[in-house]
Each structure stands twice: as C-alpha cells, then as structure tokens.
Motif scaffolding. Sequence first.
Motif, PDB file in Angstrom:
ATOM      1  N   ASN A 181       0.822  -1.203   0.000  1.00 27.24           N
ATOM      2  CA  ASN A 181       0.000   0.000   0.000  1.00 27.24           C
ATOM      3  C   ASN A 181       0.861   1.259   0.000  1.00 27.24           C
ATOM      4  O   ASN A 181       0.519   2.264  -0.638  1.00 27.24           O
ATOM      5  CB  ASN A 181      -0.925   0.014   1.219  1.00 27.24           C
ATOM      6  N   LEU A 182       1.977   1.208   0.726  1.00 25.38           N
ATOM      7  CA  LEU A 182       2.907   2.335   0.741  1.00 25.38           C
ATOM      8  C   LEU A 182       3.446   2.606  -0.660  1.00 25.38           C
ATOM      9  O   LEU A 182       3.419   3.744  -1.144  1.00 25.38           O
ATOM     10  CB  LEU A 182       4.065   2.039   1.700  1.00 25.38           C
ATOM     11  N   VAL A 183       3.922   1.556  -1.311  1.00 24.22           N
ATOM     12  CA  VAL A 183       4.494   1.700  -2.651  1.00 24.22           C
ATOM     13  C   VAL A 183       3.434   2.196  -3.634  1.00 24.22           C
ATOM     14  O   VAL A 183       3.685   3.099  -4.434  1.00 24.22           O
ATOM     15  CB  VAL A 183       5.102   0.371  -3.131  1.00 24.22           C
ATOM     16  N   MET A 202      10.752   9.394  -9.238  1.00 24.31           N
ATOM     17  CA  MET A 202      10.283   8.464  -8.207  1.00 24.31           C
ATOM     18  C   MET A 202      11.446   7.716  -7.553  1.00 24.31           C
ATOM     19  O   MET A 202      12.282   7.153  -8.233  1.00 24.31           O
ATOM     20  CB  MET A 202       9.339   7.460  -8.879  1.00 24.31           C
ATOM     21  N   PRO A 203      11.549   7.732  -6.222  1.00 25.51           N
ATOM     22  CA  PRO A 203      12.601   6.958  -5.561  1.00 25.51           C
ATOM     23  C   PRO A 203      12.450   5.476  -5.904  1.00 25.51           C
ATOM     24  O   PRO A 203      11.336   4.949  -5.948  1.00 25.51           O
ATOM     25  CB  PRO A 203      12.336   7.199  -4.071  1.00 25.51           C
ATOM     26  N   SER A 204      13.569   4.843  -6.134  1.00 25.58           N
ATOM     27  CA  SER A 204      13.527   3.427  -6.502  1.00 25.58           C
ATOM     28  C   SER A 204      12.992   2.591  -5.351  1.00 25.58           C
ATOM     29  O   SER A 204      13.416   2.730  -4.205  1.00 25.58           O
ATOM     30  CB  SER A 204      14.934   2.942  -6.864  1.00 25.58           C
ATOM     31  N   ILE A 254      14.893   3.402   4.694  1.00 25.76           N
ATOM     32  CA  ILE A 254      15.580   4.096   3.598  1.00 25.76           C
ATOM     33  C   ILE A 254      14.558   4.635   2.600  1.00 25.76           C
ATOM     34  O   ILE A 254      14.649   5.770   2.129  1.00 25.76           O
ATOM     35  CB  ILE A 254      16.575   3.150   2.894  1.00 25.76           C
ATOM     36  N   TYR A 255      13.569   3.820   2.288  1.00 28.01           N
ATOM     37  CA  TYR A 255      12.570   4.178   1.284  1.00 28.01           C
ATOM     38  C   TYR A 255      11.744   5.389   1.708  1.00 28.01           C
ATOM     39  O   TYR A 255      11.557   6.339   0.942  1.00 28.01           O
ATOM     40  CB  TYR A 255      11.662   2.983   1.021  1.00 28.01           C
ATOM     41  N   HIS A 289      10.445  11.170   1.361  1.00 33.31           N
ATOM     42  CA  HIS A 289      10.354  12.471   2.024  1.00 33.31           C
ATOM     43  C   HIS A 289      11.155  13.523   1.264  1.00 33.31           C
ATOM     44  O   HIS A 289      10.694  14.661   1.064  1.00 33.31           O
ATOM     45  CB  HIS A 289      10.876  12.339   3.453  1.00 33.31           C
ATOM     46  N   GLU A 290      12.348  13.153   0.843  1.00 38.74           N
ATOM     47  CA  GLU A 290      13.205  14.094   0.120  1.00 38.74           C
ATOM     48  C   GLU A 290      12.654  14.403  -1.274  1.00 38.74           C
ATOM     49  O   GLU A 290      12.722  15.535  -1.749  1.00 38.74           O
ATOM     50  CB  GLU A 290      14.620  13.528   0.008  1.00 38.74           C
ATOM     51  N   ALA A 291      12.113  13.379  -1.922  1.00 38.91           N
ATOM     52  CA  ALA A 291      11.638  13.561  -3.297  1.00 38.91           C
ATOM     53  C   ALA A 291      10.297  14.282  -3.356  1.00 38.91           C
ATOM     54  O   ALA A 291      10.063  15.098  -4.245  1.00 38.91           O
ATOM     55  CB  ALA A 291      11.528  12.205  -3.989  1.00 38.91           C
ATOM     56  N   TYR A 292       9.406  13.961  -2.414  1.00 41.79           N
ATOM     57  CA  TYR A 292       8.045  14.506  -2.462  1.00 41.79           C
ATOM     58  C   TYR A 292       7.634  15.082  -1.105  1.00 41.79           C
ATOM     59  O   TYR A 292       6.816  14.502  -0.393  1.00 41.79           O
ATOM     60  CB  TYR A 292       7.057  13.416  -2.871  1.00 41.79           C
TER      61      TYR A 292
END
Length: 207
Positions: free
Chosen positions: A58-60, A84-86, A123-124, A129-132
């Motif tokens: 659900n997070l992804v 999008m973060p990998s 990590i994800y 957080h940094e990307a969006y």
Amino acid sequence: MKNQKTPIIIAVVVVLLLLLAIPTCSSYNGMVTKSEEADQAWGEVQNQYQRRFDLIPNLVATVKGYAAHEQNTLQGVTNARVGMPSDSAMMAAYNEAMASRSTDPANAHYAQAQQELQRQMSIYVNAVHEAYPDLKASKNFEDLQYELSGTENRVEKARHDYTEAVKDYNLKVKRFPGSIVASLFGFDAKPQFEAEQQAQSAPKVEF
C-alpha cells in the motif's frame, strides 16, 4: 506384629509419594503455562510481521500514484522535481522476507530478512520524504504513515514480550528442581529472539 506395621509402612510410602507428586505436578503445570505464553508471544510477533507485509504494498502504491499525479501536473516544467525513488531494494527485501517466513523463532534467515526489510523501509520512506515533501498533504498518505509508524512500534513491543516470555520459561526449565521435571517430561529451553542492535528501534516514518 509384622502385619500391624504393614499398613503403617504403606501409609508412609503413600504420604511420601504425595509429597513428591504435588510439587512435581505444580512444576509441570507451570512449565506448560510458561511454554504456552512464550508460543503466544511469538504468535504476536508473527501477527505484527504480517501487518507490516500487508502495509508495504500500500505504501508503494500510494507513492507511485502520487508520483504519476505529480508527473502529469509538472509535465513540461524544466525544473521538475527528482523522479520516483527506486522501490526495487525495498521490494526485494519484502519478497525475501515473504519467502523465508517461518513459525520457528530460531530461524536466523527469517530474522535477518525481517531486519533487512525494516532497514530498507526506513531508507525508502526517507527517500520519499526528500523527493516529495508535499506528499504529507495527502490524507491517504497521512493515514498510511500513521499505520506504518504504529506497526513498527508494535513489532518492537511484540519482540520484547516474546523475549520476556522465553526468559521466564527458560528459567523455570533450568532452575533446580524444575530442571529434573523438565528432563523427565522433555521440556527443552526455547531459543531467544536476537535482533541486530540497530533493529531495536523502529525506523522513522515521520514526514
């Protein structure tokens, strides 16, 4: 005279047997209770692992949905945010933890897979957080973030409760005279859950 002593001897033997049987039964029942408590505590650890399993897809999906929305919104803008973060590393850890699922707390591979999943999730979420940074405004993401944070706290508590339950059981099995009863009835010490030091704290999922 001999016949008169026989009932007395029998009575003494019966009393002695009762004196031995009562603490033996008490010790046996205590071990059964402690064993069940330890098994129940491990079951709760399993429940919280499953909760984590259920939330990660659900997070992804939520982050991917927001990423698609953002991409459409910022299309043609040259200074658009990073992509999008990998999620490949986290999903690889997720799949490994799923594949190694075990009902045995002594399964080191399973414990390591869970710890790696916890690390990759941390990590994800930090990468997201940094990307969006504006993603926190999404009600769906807020709710999901709250559930993830609560889940990690529950995992930590469940592990602690299991550790305490196993300690109580093992003490009962190893201490004299319980060790004799344990040997007679086949009560073995249970394996203790050993997490890596960094796994003792829940990963930050605050945005």
